[in-house]
Design a protein around this motif. Structure first.
Motif, PDB file in Angstrom:
ATOM      1  N   THR A  26       2.350  -5.390  -1.055  1.00 35.95           N
ATOM      2  CA  THR A  26       2.904  -5.805  -2.342  1.00 35.95           C
ATOM      3  C   THR A  26       3.138  -7.301  -2.380  1.00 35.95           C
ATOM      4  O   THR A  26       3.902  -7.838  -1.586  1.00 35.95           O
ATOM      5  CB  THR A  26       4.228  -5.086  -2.621  1.00 35.95           C
ATOM      6  OG1 THR A  26       5.089  -5.331  -1.528  1.00 35.95           O
ATOM      7  CG2 THR A  26       4.001  -3.619  -2.810  1.00 35.95           C
ATOM      8  N   CYS A  31       1.786  -7.621  -8.428  1.00 33.19           N
ATOM      9  CA  CYS A  31       2.974  -6.952  -8.989  1.00 33.19           C
ATOM     10  C   CYS A  31       2.816  -6.790 -10.498  1.00 33.19           C
ATOM     11  O   CYS A  31       2.435  -7.714 -11.202  1.00 33.19           O
ATOM     12  CB  CYS A  31       4.235  -7.748  -8.666  1.00 33.19           C
ATOM     13  SG  CYS A  31       5.741  -7.026  -9.323  1.00 33.19           S
ATOM     14  N   ARG A  59      14.141  -1.771  -0.015  1.00 32.50           N
ATOM     15  CA  ARG A  59      14.481  -0.597  -0.799  1.00 32.50           C
ATOM     16  C   ARG A  59      15.989  -0.414  -0.828  1.00 32.50           C
ATOM     17  O   ARG A  59      16.681  -0.670   0.152  1.00 32.50           O
ATOM     18  CB  ARG A  59      13.828   0.637  -0.182  1.00 32.50           C
ATOM     19  CG  ARG A  59      12.338   0.644  -0.440  1.00 32.50           C
ATOM     20  CD  ARG A  59      11.741   1.977  -0.048  1.00 32.50           C
ATOM     21  NE  ARG A  59      10.338   1.974  -0.410  1.00 32.50           N
ATOM     22  CZ  ARG A  59       9.425   2.726   0.179  1.00 32.50           C
ATOM     23  NH1 ARG A  59       9.776   3.544   1.161  1.00 32.50           N
ATOM     24  NH2 ARG A  59       8.173   2.680  -0.197  1.00 32.50           N
ATOM     25  N   ARG A  80      11.727  -5.023  -8.353  1.00 35.15           N
ATOM     26  CA  ARG A  80      10.347  -4.537  -8.346  1.00 35.15           C
ATOM     27  C   ARG A  80      10.244  -3.140  -8.927  1.00 35.15           C
ATOM     28  O   ARG A  80       9.216  -2.744  -9.462  1.00 35.15           O
ATOM     29  CB  ARG A  80       9.848  -4.455  -6.898  1.00 35.15           C
ATOM     30  CG  ARG A  80       9.008  -5.592  -6.432  1.00 35.15           C
ATOM     31  CD  ARG A  80       8.398  -5.275  -5.098  1.00 35.15           C
ATOM     32  NE  ARG A  80       7.443  -4.180  -5.199  1.00 35.15           N
ATOM     33  CZ  ARG A  80       6.235  -4.301  -5.752  1.00 35.15           C
ATOM     34  NH1 ARG A  80       5.854  -5.450  -6.259  1.00 35.15           N
ATOM     35  NH2 ARG A  80       5.421  -3.270  -5.802  1.00 35.15           N
ATOM     36  N   LEU A  81      11.335  -2.410  -8.778  1.00 33.54           N
ATOM     37  CA  LEU A  81      11.308  -0.989  -9.135  1.00 33.54           C
ATOM     38  C   LEU A  81      12.746  -0.518  -9.295  1.00 33.54           C
ATOM     39  O   LEU A  81      13.611  -0.897  -8.512  1.00 33.54           O
ATOM     40  CB  LEU A  81      10.646  -0.208  -7.990  1.00 33.54           C
ATOM     41  CG  LEU A  81       9.937   1.097  -8.355  1.00 33.54           C
ATOM     42  CD1 LEU A  81       8.705   0.810  -9.210  1.00 33.54           C
ATOM     43  CD2 LEU A  81       9.556   1.850  -7.091  1.00 33.54           C
ATOM     44  N   GLY A  82      12.988   0.305 -10.274  1.00 36.01           N
ATOM     45  CA  GLY A  82      14.307   0.884 -10.429  1.00 36.01           C
ATOM     46  C   GLY A  82      15.199   0.047 -11.323  1.00 36.01           C
ATOM     47  O   GLY A  82      14.719  -0.720 -12.159  1.00 36.01           O
ATOM     48  N   ILE A 103      13.440  -3.381 -14.056  1.00 39.82           N
ATOM     49  CA  ILE A 103      12.271  -3.942 -13.399  1.00 39.82           C
ATOM     50  C   ILE A 103      11.842  -5.295 -14.011  1.00 39.82           C
ATOM     51  O   ILE A 103      11.761  -5.442 -15.214  1.00 39.82           O
ATOM     52  CB  ILE A 103      11.123  -2.903 -13.451  1.00 39.82           C
ATOM     53  CG1 ILE A 103       9.881  -3.406 -12.758  1.00 39.82           C
ATOM     54  CG2 ILE A 103      10.837  -2.445 -14.856  1.00 39.82           C
ATOM     55  CD1 ILE A 103       8.884  -2.289 -12.494  1.00 39.82           C
ATOM     56  N   SER A 127      15.715   1.981  -5.752  1.00 35.07           N
ATOM     57  CA  SER A 127      15.114   0.769  -6.304  1.00 35.07           C
ATOM     58  C   SER A 127      14.493  -0.083  -5.220  1.00 35.07           C
ATOM     59  O   SER A 127      14.720   0.135  -4.031  1.00 35.07           O
ATOM     60  CB  SER A 127      16.181  -0.063  -7.034  1.00 35.07           C
ATOM     61  OG  SER A 127      16.815   0.696  -8.035  1.00 35.07           O
ATOM     62  N   GLU A 128      13.721  -1.058  -5.649  1.00 31.15           N
ATOM     63  CA  GLU A 128      13.155  -2.029  -4.719  1.00 31.15           C
ATOM     64  C   GLU A 128      13.336  -3.426  -5.278  1.00 31.15           C
ATOM     65  O   GLU A 128      13.118  -3.653  -6.466  1.00 31.15           O
ATOM     66  CB  GLU A 128      11.653  -1.787  -4.513  1.00 31.15           C
ATOM     67  CG  GLU A 128      11.319  -0.572  -3.682  1.00 31.15           C
ATOM     68  CD  GLU A 128       9.811  -0.407  -3.529  1.00 31.15           C
ATOM     69  OE1 GLU A 128       9.349   0.739  -3.545  1.00 31.15           O
ATOM     70  OE2 GLU A 128       9.119  -1.432  -3.399  1.00 31.15           O
ATOM     71  N   ARG A 192       8.289  -3.192 -21.355  1.00 28.49           N
ATOM     72  CA  ARG A 192       7.773  -2.794 -20.049  1.00 28.49           C
ATOM     73  C   ARG A 192       6.731  -1.680 -20.137  1.00 28.49           C
ATOM     74  O   ARG A 192       6.349  -1.097 -19.137  1.00 28.49           O
ATOM     75  CB  ARG A 192       8.935  -2.393 -19.143  1.00 28.49           C
ATOM     76  CG  ARG A 192       9.720  -3.605 -18.651  1.00 28.49           C
ATOM     77  CD  ARG A 192      11.101  -3.279 -18.180  1.00 28.49           C
ATOM     78  NE  ARG A 192      11.794  -4.461 -17.689  1.00 28.49           N
ATOM     79  CZ  ARG A 192      12.346  -5.392 -18.449  1.00 28.49           C
ATOM     80  NH1 ARG A 192      12.259  -5.285 -19.770  1.00 28.49           N
ATOM     81  NH2 ARG A 192      12.956  -6.443 -17.922  1.00 28.49           N
TER      82      ARG A 192
END
Lengths: 255, 255
Positions: A26, A31, A59, A80-82, A103, A127-128, A192
């Motif tokens: 990643t 991304c 994470r 990045r996520l969550g 995100i 999440s990340e 998004r």
DNA sequence: CGACTAGTTGAGGCCAGTCAATGTTGGTGG
DNA sequence: CCACCAACATTGACTGGCCTCAACTAGTCG
């Protein structure tokens, strides 16, 4: 070593093995959020430098703390996520959620000025985040005008958002606040690539209340009322907005 | 030419004659506020460059507008003298004061992110500001690390302050809000070399209310009550704080 | 002096908070 | 698979803090 809710990002140890595979793959380059995040508009070479700077992509489990108020500030974090919430605490424990971040958002900017975080950031779901050591980021921004510009713009937008929140908390009635909240979520999901009219809340009623300066019972009652009035359908945390114009009317375009 | 409340900074015309004499003499170098303002920590040479960049040092009469919401953003403003409020307006005219700014403070940072001002800034008394064209400022910051650092720090502190306001507006009761407000004023006057326990309010009861998310009558009643309770003496806009510890207790250190 | 703005104070109402009972959901272990 | 539990959510009855409306005072300015 492993606190129940660890304050530190996972280091390259034990369980991080599978994680590091992911990490290697990643990059800002690939991304999905690079058009919403700090890299926006950066030249390929600049992007590569920014990418190298990202210390780790870590994470967080649900309810895990990314940083606490009072902790020394060291890095900005890109989601990045969550999603995460940021909260400030009154001395007696009353909690105000000051931000709901998803995100692509950047976290931790309140720490730059004082070298200490002024709020705490907690994951609302698994999440990340990408950790960007601030000293190096600042240094890099010195060399890359577009990055300096992005940093300043992101900070400034934060201020703009906060002013909107102040208007909401200081002047709007409960129903208006919830309408603004829902429209804001709707817009951000839309940006998004998700449906603007159908989404899942990541917060409990209590958290929504804390964000809007209300009590959970008030939030619950309002959801029920909005549903009765045909504005939306609510089932637990699942929201379907039926009457967007009416909601906008309620919000009075304060969103 | 001369609007009742002109939106633009006075140009070098007509009445500005006596003003320009003043202008020539006032530089960051000699400014009392350089230790609180953008120049803080800058090397002499950098300071000179920043000083050259200041487009003009303009006077504002009481109630004069420095910039309006929606106006294109062009410059940051440092307050040399006096004080200003910034306000955001709800669609229906409800007004929330989002900031009370005094000498040394920087204004306009909410415009960086969107190229448009998100609030309006109005002089609470006759004031003077230094206008710093942002494009040039940004450019200069690219060359002077300390200036970039200062810019980022100032923006960040703004965010921190706003988060405190959100906690106040969302969670504190009226009396707690007023206590926090007074202690905050006290501290800032103190920082600027004035008495922390005796000062003159620059805002009407209505403006204080708007800042605190309250109505003017509530503010007035609270002042009366605080006086009855011996916390302070209030006579119009003159405040003498008698019992600082009690006030801090009320505020619960949320200031 | 009258008109106006700012501030104080009182009476009453309403919106959101508080307290409490009940329902729903999701995860865990037998 | 189901029973169980805890966390989350809903709903009702009541309360209270702040708002609203209103009357009055004080100071200011043309």
């Amino acid at each position: 070593m492993s606190h129940p809710a660890t304050r530190h990002l996972p280091q390259a140890t034990g369980t991080a093995a599978s994680l590091s595979i992911q990490q290697l793959r990643t990059h800002c380059n690939s991304c999905n959020m690079r058009e919403l995040c700090l890299p926006v508009g950066l030249a390929p070479d600049a992007l590569r430098q920014l990418d190298e700077l990202v210390a780790n992509r870590a994470r967080l489990k649900k309810n895990e703390v990314l940083y606490r108020a009072g902790e020394t500030f060291a890095a900005l974090y890109a989601i990045r996520l969550g999603s995460l919430k940021t909260t400030v605490l009154a001395e007696d424990g009353r909690e105000q959620i000051t931000g709901y971040h998803m995100i692509g958002d950047i976290l931790g900017m309140d720490g730059i000025g004082s070298a200490v975080h002024g709020c705490e950031a907690i994951a609302l779901e698994d999440s990340e985040v990408c950790a960007m050591p601030f000293e190096r980021l600042e240094h890099l921004a010195q060399a890359i005008p577009a990055l300096q510009q992005n940093l300043l713009r992101f900070l400034s937008r934060n201020i703009g958002r906060d002013q909107g929140m102040m208007l909401m908390l200081g002047r709007l009635r409960a129903e208006e606040r919830l309408a603004v909240f829902l429209l804001n979520l709707s817009e951000r999901y839309h940006q998004r690539g998700y449906s603007p009219s159908e989404f899942v809340l990541r917060m409990t009623r209590e958290e929504i209340g804390s964000y809007l300066g209300l009590k959970l019972e008030t939030v619950s009652r309002l959801f029920s009322r909005f549903q009765e009035e045909g504005l939306l359908q609510v089932s637990g945390r699942n929201i379907k907005i039926f009457d967007m114009p009416a909601l906008k009317l309620l919000a009075g375009r304060n969103c």
